[in-house]
Design an enzyme around this catalytic site. Structure first.
Site, PDB file in Angstrom:
ATOM      1  N   ASP A 133       0.937  -1.111  -0.051  1.00 51.00           N
ATOM      2  CA  ASP A 133      -0.132  -0.039   0.050  1.00 51.00           C
ATOM      3  C   ASP A 133       0.768   1.422  -0.130  1.00 51.00           C
ATOM      4  OD1 ASP A 133      -1.696   2.172   0.560  1.00 51.00           O
ATOM      5  OD2 ASP A 133      -3.255   0.786   1.552  1.00 51.00           O
ATOM      6  N   ARG A 182       3.659   1.792  -6.151  1.00 50.71           N
ATOM      7  CA  ARG A 182       2.696   2.275  -6.912  1.00 50.71           C
ATOM      8  C   ARG A 182       2.476   1.175  -8.221  1.00 50.71           C
ATOM      9  NH1 ARG A 182       0.509   7.529  -6.156  1.00 50.71           N
ATOM     10  NH2 ARG A 182       1.355   8.518  -4.437  1.00 50.71           N
ATOM     11  N   CYS A 231     -19.143  -9.208  -4.500  1.00 45.07           N
ATOM     12  CA  CYS A 231     -19.887  -9.705  -3.347  1.00 45.07           C
ATOM     13  C   CYS A 231     -21.237  -9.941  -3.737  1.00 45.07           C
ATOM     14  CB  CYS A 231     -19.811  -8.749  -2.065  1.00 45.07           C
ATOM     15  SG  CYS A 231     -20.415  -6.922  -2.487  1.00 45.07           S
ATOM     16  N   THR A 232     -21.715  -9.063  -4.626  1.00 42.03           N
ATOM     17  CA  THR A 232     -23.361  -9.519  -4.920  1.00 42.03           C
ATOM     18  C   THR A 232     -23.673 -10.598  -5.863  1.00 42.03           C
ATOM     19  OG1 THR A 232     -24.013  -7.009  -4.612  1.00 42.03           O
ATOM     20  CG2 THR A 232     -25.451  -8.135  -5.688  1.00 42.03           C
ATOM     21  N   THR A 250     -25.732  -2.362 -11.465  1.00 35.73           N
ATOM     22  CA  THR A 250     -25.155  -3.311 -11.140  1.00 35.73           C
ATOM     23  C   THR A 250     -24.994  -4.440 -12.059  1.00 35.73           C
ATOM     24  OG1 THR A 250     -24.516  -5.147  -9.414  1.00 35.73           O
ATOM     25  CG2 THR A 250     -27.078  -4.711  -9.962  1.00 35.73           C
ATOM     26  N   GLY A 251     -23.753  -5.056 -12.251  1.00 38.82           N
ATOM     27  CA  GLY A 251     -23.641  -5.912 -13.329  1.00 38.82           C
ATOM     28  C   GLY A 251     -23.723  -7.318 -12.682  1.00 38.82           C
ATOM     29  N   ARG A 277     -28.681   1.542  -3.331  1.00 40.84           N
ATOM     30  CA  ARG A 277     -27.985   1.789  -2.309  1.00 40.84           C
ATOM     31  C   ARG A 277     -28.652   2.694  -0.966  1.00 40.84           C
ATOM     32  NH1 ARG A 277     -22.367   1.630  -3.201  1.00 40.84           N
ATOM     33  NH2 ARG A 277     -21.911   0.259  -5.174  1.00 40.84           N
ATOM     34  N   ASN A 336     -21.778  -7.977   2.713  1.00 35.17           N
ATOM     35  CA  ASN A 336     -20.847  -7.821   1.847  1.00 35.17           C
ATOM     36  C   ASN A 336     -19.348  -7.590   2.026  1.00 35.17           C
ATOM     37  OD1 ASN A 336     -22.925  -5.422   2.601  1.00 35.17           O
ATOM     38  ND2 ASN A 336     -21.011  -4.515   2.069  1.00 35.17           N
TER      39      ASN A 336
END
EC number: 1.2.1.12
Length: 305
Positions: free
Chosen positions: A3, A50, A122-123, A181-182, A204, A286
């Protein structure tokens, strides 16, 4: 861990204290130095590159890398981790060209020569196991999915500019926001027999974690709601145990916080119009549930070596 934006002491703080999931109560997490964290006695190397090509994964002994920046989601970009010495890359998001795997649905199709994979979203991980059970048992002619989704970091705390999605720029904690959402279409990628049969959208809502899917489908083979519930319960206790759950209590969203299952079917919330048209409701954490599936996918990939 790589990070480039935060220090090791801040990493430790963020890991130990979480608004949703509470304080870390297990082994001690602390900073050894600016490039090393200690999880108990285990040292974890920390980098701040990076460019993924520059991360010395091989030197750290990292074979499996989870690409969770949301930036390098296609195969070419994710492949930069391979150049840095990683053996396999797991993208924690949908990908336009990396093969997509959902545990409990199609992970057995993974072959050891595949180096870059997507764990879907997650969905997608919520309706996919449910749709698999329904399609295997009764057949799905077509369906619509709606996810009522908790806030995420991509949203705004107060109204702000969002040129591609004007509604998405409105204050997350004060609005119910319709969104695209896909996730439903992605179910067709992991279950090819449902390709083109499902689509969906999202709302949302002002909660911080736990979301719920409404999957409304037309069945090929007539079935009562009781028969559908029985089929889901059987799979939740058998082949899909730990992935698909089943509840018949009067629960609400916070009751599923910290639940590691991908999809928890709510038997009391669903309804049927007739024996061919049914609305199924399934919950998911989620954050926690999806993170658990990332680990499960890595374990499965490693088992195929």
């Amino acid at each position: 861990v790589n990070d480039p934006f935060i220090t090791t002491d801040y990493m430790t703080y963020m890991f130990k204290y979480d608004t949703v999931h509470g304080q870390w109560k297990h082994h001690e997490v602390k900073v050894k130095d600016s490039k090393t964290l200690l999880f108990g006695e285990k040292e974890v190397a920390v980098f701040g590159c990076r460019n993924p090509e520059e991360i010395p994964w091989a030197a750290a002994g990292a074979e499996y890398v989870v690409e969770s920046t949301g930036v390098f989601t296609d195969k070419d970009k994710a492949a930069a981790h391979i150049k840095g010495g990683a053996k396999k890359v797991i993208i924690s998001a949908p990908s336009k060209d990396a093969p997509m795997f959902v545990c409990g649905v199609n992970e057995k199709e993974y072959k050891s020569d595949i180096d870059i994979v997507s764990n879907a979203s997650c969905t997608t991980n919520c309706p996919a196991p449910l749709a698999k059970v329904i399609n295997d048992r009764f057949g799905i002619v077509e369906g619509l999915m709606t996810t009522v989704h908790a806030m995420t970091a991509t949203q705004k705390t107060v109204d702000g500019p969002s040129s591609k999605d004007w509604r998405g720029g409105r204050a997350a904690s004060f609005n119910i926001i319709p969104s695209s959402t896909g996730a439903a279409k992605a179910v067709g990628k992991v279950l090819p027999e449902l390709n083109g049969k499902l689509t969906g959208m999202a709302f949302r809502v002002p909660t911080v974690d736990v979301s719920v899917v409404d999957l409304t489908v037309r069945l090929a083979k007539p079935a009562t709601y009781e028969q559908i519930k029985a089929a889901i319960k059987e799979e939740s206790e058998g082949n899909l145990k730990g992935i698909l759950g089943y509840v018949d209590e009067d629960l609400v969203s916070t009751d599923f916080q910290g639940d590691s299952r991908s999809s928890i079917f709510d038997a009391k919330a669903g309804i049927a119009l007739n024996d061919n048209f049914v609305k199924l409701v399934s919950w998911y954490d989620n954050e926690w549930g999806y993170s658990t599936r990332v680990v499960d996918l890595i374990r499965h990939m490693h088992s195929t070596k």
